[in-house]
Design an enzyme around this catalytic site. Structure first.
Site, short mmCIF file in Angstrom:
data_model
loop_
_atom_site.label_atom_id
_atom_site.label_comp_id
_atom_site.label_asym_id
_atom_site.label_seq_id
_atom_site.Cartn_x
_atom_site.Cartn_y
_atom_site.Cartn_z
N ARG A 177 28.32 -39.53 17.27
CA ARG A 177 29.76 -39.85 17.22
C ARG A 177 30.16 -40.60 18.49
O ARG A 177 30.94 -41.54 18.46
CB ARG A 177 30.61 -38.59 17.03
CG ARG A 177 32.09 -38.82 17.31
CD ARG A 177 33.02 -37.75 16.76
NE ARG A 177 32.57 -36.39 17.02
CZ ARG A 177 32.61 -35.78 18.21
NH1 ARG A 177 33.09 -36.40 19.27
NH2 ARG A 177 32.17 -34.54 18.35
N ASP A 202 45.73 -58.78 14.15
CA ASP A 202 44.83 -58.44 13.05
C ASP A 202 44.18 -59.75 12.61
O ASP A 202 44.83 -60.61 12.00
CB ASP A 202 45.64 -57.79 11.92
CG ASP A 202 44.76 -57.36 10.75
OD1 ASP A 202 43.67 -57.95 10.57
OD2 ASP A 202 45.17 -56.46 10.00
N LYS A 261 36.05 -56.93 5.08
CA LYS A 261 36.34 -58.21 4.46
C LYS A 261 35.27 -59.25 4.83
O LYS A 261 34.11 -59.07 4.51
CB LYS A 261 37.76 -58.63 4.84
CG LYS A 261 38.80 -57.51 4.64
CD LYS A 261 38.93 -57.12 3.21
CE LYS A 261 39.73 -55.88 2.87
NZ LYS A 261 40.46 -55.13 3.82
N TYR A 289 50.40 -56.37 6.23
CA TYR A 289 49.57 -55.72 5.22
C TYR A 289 50.22 -54.37 4.86
O TYR A 289 50.65 -53.63 5.76
CB TYR A 289 48.15 -55.54 5.78
CG TYR A 289 47.30 -54.60 4.97
CD1 TYR A 289 47.02 -54.88 3.64
CD2 TYR A 289 46.79 -53.44 5.52
CE1 TYR A 289 46.25 -54.02 2.88
CE2 TYR A 289 46.01 -52.57 4.77
CZ TYR A 289 45.75 -52.86 3.45
OH TYR A 289 44.99 -52.00 2.71
C1 LIG Z 1 44.84 -57.74 6.92
C2 LIG Z 1 44.29 -56.36 6.72
N1 LIG Z 1 44.26 -55.50 7.75
C3 LIG Z 1 43.78 -54.25 7.62
C4 LIG Z 1 43.31 -53.79 6.41
C5 LIG Z 1 42.80 -52.38 6.30
O1 LIG Z 1 41.41 -52.36 6.31
P1 LIG Z 1 40.49 -51.27 5.54
O2 LIG Z 1 40.77 -51.41 4.08
O3 LIG Z 1 39.10 -51.65 5.93
O4 LIG Z 1 40.89 -49.93 6.04
C6 LIG Z 1 43.31 -54.65 5.31
C7 LIG Z 1 42.81 -54.18 4.00
O5 LIG Z 1 42.99 -54.81 2.99
C8 LIG Z 1 43.82 -55.97 5.48
O6 LIG Z 1 43.85 -56.83 4.45
#
Ligand SMILES: Cc1ncc(COP(=O)(O)O)c(C=O)c1O
Length: 379
Positions: free
Chosen positions: A47, A171, A196, A99
């Site tokens: 961890r 992000d 992604k 998001y």
């Molecule tokens: C722009 C963006 N940030 C964060 C996230 C969250 O990521 P995760 O689904 O890997 O937890 C997503 C998920 O779709 C996203 O599209």
């Protein structure tokens, strides 16, 4: 410094010292030997630190131009670690088309814990300067945003936030470090849903935080271990493997997206196309400045409204109806009822006529034909 593609394949990943393996081994061991009390080879417990995870963290930190990086079990876990740096009474500013999961985390988890939050249009820096939210300690940026593909000027926003004593998080999930490097543009922290484009094959869930600020790095590293939302060694291996081909995949995602957009802007079933390469996109000039290319995500409004949008997403054959994005395969979705359903009736609610595409790396003509066929049937 080596180029991006070279670093993606080599940084953090020297041949294994013990075996000579060229590919970083997946170290499954949860614990590591101490030669004597207080003396070990750098790892104690998985961890706290794991060799496969470290290879991935070093590689992605290098690609983002970050001093250090931390891997998490999901993008949301990465976001949570960053937001946990806020103390009750401090404020986070989030974009008005964040998001949906970011909005949910802030409004339903952090707010009850005493964190203040404000929704703002981060594209209007003059308005933000005029109405700077009291106590704002962190500004949360997505650019391009999900799903409206809005562009935020990272250089301008970082300068403003720093003047006011706030830090900036970007992000970078949609752009990836191949297209945009927020830390080089002035941001303090970069976060990713590695699920992604970084993983790139729709077979792993992961998150990442990168920073060049030693104080932030220390705190995020502490939270990674203290909270424990770490990815498995196998998941780290998958993302590390994905990083090696990120550059070539992104080039193809951009190429295919551009061909799709050319078709969409001329199609009568489409009332508006949201893609930063288009000259009429409000963020076009900024995107040209801060991005290498415009990415693989495309959104559009169905001329026939929500019913038409639902019909289009049901009719494609190659574009698979599914949430998520950034994989080699093309996906289509209806944000208002799928990814952004949690934002319904909020200031972040999405136009129900909106359709979002994650354009994959299949044969360009096949993708264009598939989407055109679905649109023809509704026009
Ligand atoms: C722009 C963006 N940030 C964060 C996230 C969250 O990521 P995760 O689904 O890997 O937890 C997503 C998920 O779709 C996203 O599209």
């Amino acid at each position: 410094m080596d180029g991006f593609e070279t670093r993606a394949i080599h940084d953090g990943q020297p041949p294994d010292a013990a075996s000579g393996a060229v590919v970083t081994p997946i170290t499954l061991s949860s614990t590591f030997v101490h030669e004597e009390v207080g003396k070990h080879a750098g790892y104690e417990y998985s961890r706290s630190g794991n060799p496969t995870r470290r290879a991935y963290e070093e590689c992605l930190a290098s690609l983002e131009g970050a001093l250090d990086g931390f891997a998490f079990a999901s993008g949301m876990a990465a976001e949570d670690a960053v937001l946990r740096m806020l103390a009750p009474g401090q404020r986070v500013v989030i974009p008005d088309d964040a998001y949906g999961g970011t909005f949910r985390l802030v409004s339903k988890v952090l707010a009850p814990a005493g964190i203040d939050w404000t929704v703002a249009d981060l594209t209007d820096l003059d308005a933000l300067e005029r109405d700077w939210p009291d106590g704002a300690a962190l500004v949360w940026v997505e650019t391009p945003t999900n799903p409206a593909l809005t562009i935020v000027d990272i250089v301008g926003l970082s300068a403003l936030a720093h003047e006011r004593g706030a830090r900036v998080v970007v992000d970078n999930t949609f752009a990836t470090p191949f297209l945009q490097r927020p830390l080089e543009l002035g941001a303090d922290i970069v976060v990713h849903s590695a699920t992604k484009y970084l993983g790139g094959h729709s077979d792993v869930v992961g998150g990442f935080v990168g920073t060049s600020d030693p104080e932030i790095a220390e705190r995020v590293g502490f939270l990674q271990n203290a909270v424990g939302a770490v990815p498995s060694p196998f998941d780290c291996y998958l993302v590390l493997r994905g990083l090696k081909t990120l550059a070539v995949r992104m080039e193809r995602h951009c190429e295919n997206a551009s061909a799709i957009v050319t078709m969409l802007v001329r199609h009568p079933a489409v009332s508006r196309v949201l893609y930063p390469a288009l000259a009429d996109h409000p963020g076009h000039a900024v995107a040209r400045r801060q991005m290498r290319d415009f990415g693989g995500m495309v959104s559009f409004l169905a001329a026939g409204g929500e019913d038409a949008a639902l019909e289009i997403v049901a009719r494609t054959r190659l574009f698979t109806l599914a949430e998520s994005l950034g994989g080699v395969e093309s996906l289509i979705e209806h944000p208002a009822r799928m990814t952004h359903a949690s934002a319904v009736d909020s200031p972040l609610a999405v136009d129900p006529a909106l359709v979002r595409l994650s354009v994959g790396i299949e044969t360009t003509d096949d993708l264009v034909a598939d989407l055109r066929h679905a649109l023809d049937a509704t026009s």
